[in-house]
Write a protein that holds these residues in place. Structure first.
Motif, PDB file in Angstrom:
ATOM      1  N   VAL A 102    -108.723  62.819  34.662  1.00 54.75           N
ATOM      2  CA  VAL A 102    -109.447  62.459  33.449  1.00 54.75           C
ATOM      3  C   VAL A 102    -110.273  63.636  32.951  1.00 54.75           C
ATOM      4  O   VAL A 102    -110.335  63.916  31.755  1.00 54.75           O
ATOM      5  CB  VAL A 102    -110.365  61.241  33.729  1.00 54.75           C
ATOM      6  CG1 VAL A 102    -111.184  60.904  32.504  1.00 54.75           C
ATOM      7  CG2 VAL A 102    -109.542  60.049  34.158  1.00 54.75           C
ATOM      8  N   ILE A 103    -110.898  64.346  33.838  1.00 47.63           N
ATOM      9  CA  ILE A 103    -111.808  65.430  33.441  1.00 47.63           C
ATOM     10  C   ILE A 103    -111.054  66.724  33.173  1.00 47.63           C
ATOM     11  O   ILE A 103    -111.235  67.358  32.141  1.00 47.63           O
ATOM     12  CB  ILE A 103    -112.868  65.661  34.531  1.00 47.63           C
ATOM     13  CG1 ILE A 103    -113.692  64.383  34.696  1.00 47.63           C
ATOM     14  CG2 ILE A 103    -113.756  66.842  34.191  1.00 47.63           C
ATOM     15  CD1 ILE A 103    -114.631  64.405  35.862  1.00 47.63           C
ATOM     16  N   GLN A 104    -110.183  67.119  34.093  1.00 48.68           N
ATOM     17  CA  GLN A 104    -109.542  68.425  33.980  1.00 48.68           C
ATOM     18  C   GLN A 104    -108.198  68.388  33.267  1.00 48.68           C
ATOM     19  O   GLN A 104    -107.652  69.419  32.948  1.00 48.68           O
ATOM     20  CB  GLN A 104    -109.348  69.022  35.368  1.00 48.68           C
ATOM     21  CG  GLN A 104    -110.655  69.283  36.075  1.00 48.68           C
ATOM     22  CD  GLN A 104    -110.447  69.767  37.497  1.00 48.68           C
ATOM     23  OE1 GLN A 104    -109.381  69.595  38.060  1.00 48.68           O
ATOM     24  NE2 GLN A 104    -111.468  70.362  38.073  1.00 48.68           N
ATOM     25  N   GLY A 105    -107.633  67.216  33.037  1.00 46.56           N
ATOM     26  CA  GLY A 105    -106.340  67.127  32.374  1.00 46.56           C
ATOM     27  C   GLY A 105    -105.220  67.278  33.383  1.00 46.56           C
ATOM     28  O   GLY A 105    -105.171  66.563  34.376  1.00 46.56           O
ATOM     29  N   LYS A 106    -104.340  68.220  33.164  1.00 46.23           N
ATOM     30  CA  LYS A 106    -103.199  68.433  34.048  1.00 46.23           C
ATOM     31  C   LYS A 106    -103.643  69.234  35.268  1.00 46.23           C
ATOM     32  O   LYS A 106    -104.214  70.306  35.136  1.00 46.23           O
ATOM     33  CB  LYS A 106    -102.122  69.185  33.284  1.00 46.23           C
ATOM     34  CG  LYS A 106    -100.771  69.141  33.917  1.00 46.23           C
ATOM     35  CD  LYS A 106     -99.786  69.886  33.039  1.00 46.23           C
ATOM     36  CE  LYS A 106     -98.471  69.175  33.006  1.00 46.23           C
ATOM     37  NZ  LYS A 106     -97.503  69.911  32.208  1.00 46.23           N
ATOM     38  N   VAL A 107    -103.375  68.698  36.446  1.00 43.18           N
ATOM     39  CA  VAL A 107    -103.796  69.345  37.688  1.00 43.18           C
ATOM     40  C   VAL A 107    -102.560  69.551  38.549  1.00 43.18           C
ATOM     41  O   VAL A 107    -101.757  68.633  38.727  1.00 43.18           O
ATOM     42  CB  VAL A 107    -104.823  68.472  38.450  1.00 43.18           C
ATOM     43  CG1 VAL A 107    -105.204  69.132  39.751  1.00 43.18           C
ATOM     44  CG2 VAL A 107    -106.050  68.251  37.610  1.00 43.18           C
ATOM     45  N   GLY A 108    -102.392  70.751  39.087  1.00 40.89           N
ATOM     46  CA  GLY A 108    -101.246  71.053  39.933  1.00 40.89           C
ATOM     47  C   GLY A 108    -101.673  71.487  41.309  1.00 40.89           C
ATOM     48  O   GLY A 108    -102.783  71.984  41.518  1.00 40.89           O
TER      49      GLY A 108
END
Length: 193
Positions: free
Chosen positions: A129-135
Motif C-alpha cells: 500500500v505504501i511503497q507500491g510495487k515491491v520485489g
C-alpha cells in the motif's frame, strides 16, 4: 453550509427502485449513467471519504428522479456513525421518451471485452500500500570460509596494534632495527665518497 467537494473523494451513486432491474429502458439508462459517472471501483470504503451522493429513483416505468445530496456523519450509539442526506444540488425529473434498444448482436459486440485470461504469475513481486510495487531479490549465501584471505597482512598489522595498545606506554617494545655487518657498512661508506 455546504463545502465544496474535496479532490480525491468519491461520490456515492445509488439506484432506487425495481425498475432499474426489470424494465429494459431503465436498465439501459442505468448502464449509461454508470459509464458517465463511475470512477474507480473500490471494495473497502472509508466513510470519512464520502461527502456527496447521486441518487436516482425510478418513479414509474419511464420517469426517473435525480437528487444530488451531501452526506453528513452524525454521532450514533454504535461504532458506525449515522449518515444523513442533505439535498444540496439540482434535483431533476427525467422522462424516458425516445428510446431505441440496440440490436442484440450489435449490443453484444459493443459490450465485448478482452477475454479474462489469468495473469501470468510474476515471481517475487508483490504490491504494498505504501511503497507500491515491491520485489524480492535472490542473493545466495556468501561462503566466507572458502574465500582467499587477501588482507592477511592487514590482519597482522591490526593484531600488532591491538597488542601494543594493551601494553603500557613504558613497556612498548622498540621497533626492530636492522643490524648491518661491517662489510656492508664499508661498501656503503666507500660509495658515498
Amino acid at each position: 453550509m455546504f463545502e465544496t467537494t474535496k479532490v480525491g473523494l468519491k461520490p456515492f451513486i445509488a439506484f432506487i427502485g425495481e425498475g432499474f432491474e426489470r424494465i429494459d429502458e431503465l436498465k439501459h439508462l442505468k448502464e449509461v449513467l454508470l459509464d458517465l459517472l463511475r470512477g474507480e471501483a473500490v471494495e473497502n470504503l472509508n466513510l470519512a471519504g464520502l461527502d456527496h451522493g447521486y441518487i436516482w429513483t425510478a418513479v414509474s416505468s419511464n420517469r426517473v428522479f435525480f437528487t444530488h445530496c451531501a452526506l453528513r456523519l452524525k454521532k450514533s450509539g454504535t461504532v458506525v456513525p449515522r449518515m444523513e442526506l442533505v439535498e444540496v444540488g439540482p434535483s431533476i425529473n427525467l422522462v424516458v421518451r425516445r428510446h431505441r434498444l440496440p440490436n442484440d448482436s450489435i449490443r453484444k459486440e459493443a459490450m465485448r471485452t478482452a477475454k479474462d485470461q489469468p495473469k501470468k504469475k510474476v515471481k517475487n513481486v508483490g504490491q504494498d500500500v505504501i511503497q507500491g510495487k515491491v520485489g524480492k531479490i535472490y542473493v545466495p549465501d556468501q561462503q566466507v570460509g572458502t574465500l582467499p584471505n587477501k588482507a592477511k597482512g592487514l590482519n597482522q598489522g591490526l593484531k600488532r596494534e591491538r597488542r601494543e595498545a594493551k601494553m603500557k606506554p613504558n613497556e612498548r617494545a622498540p621497533k626492530k632495527q636492522k643490524i648491518m655487518s661491517n662489510s656492508v657498512w664499508h661498501s656503503i661508506s666507500r660509495n658515498r665518497f
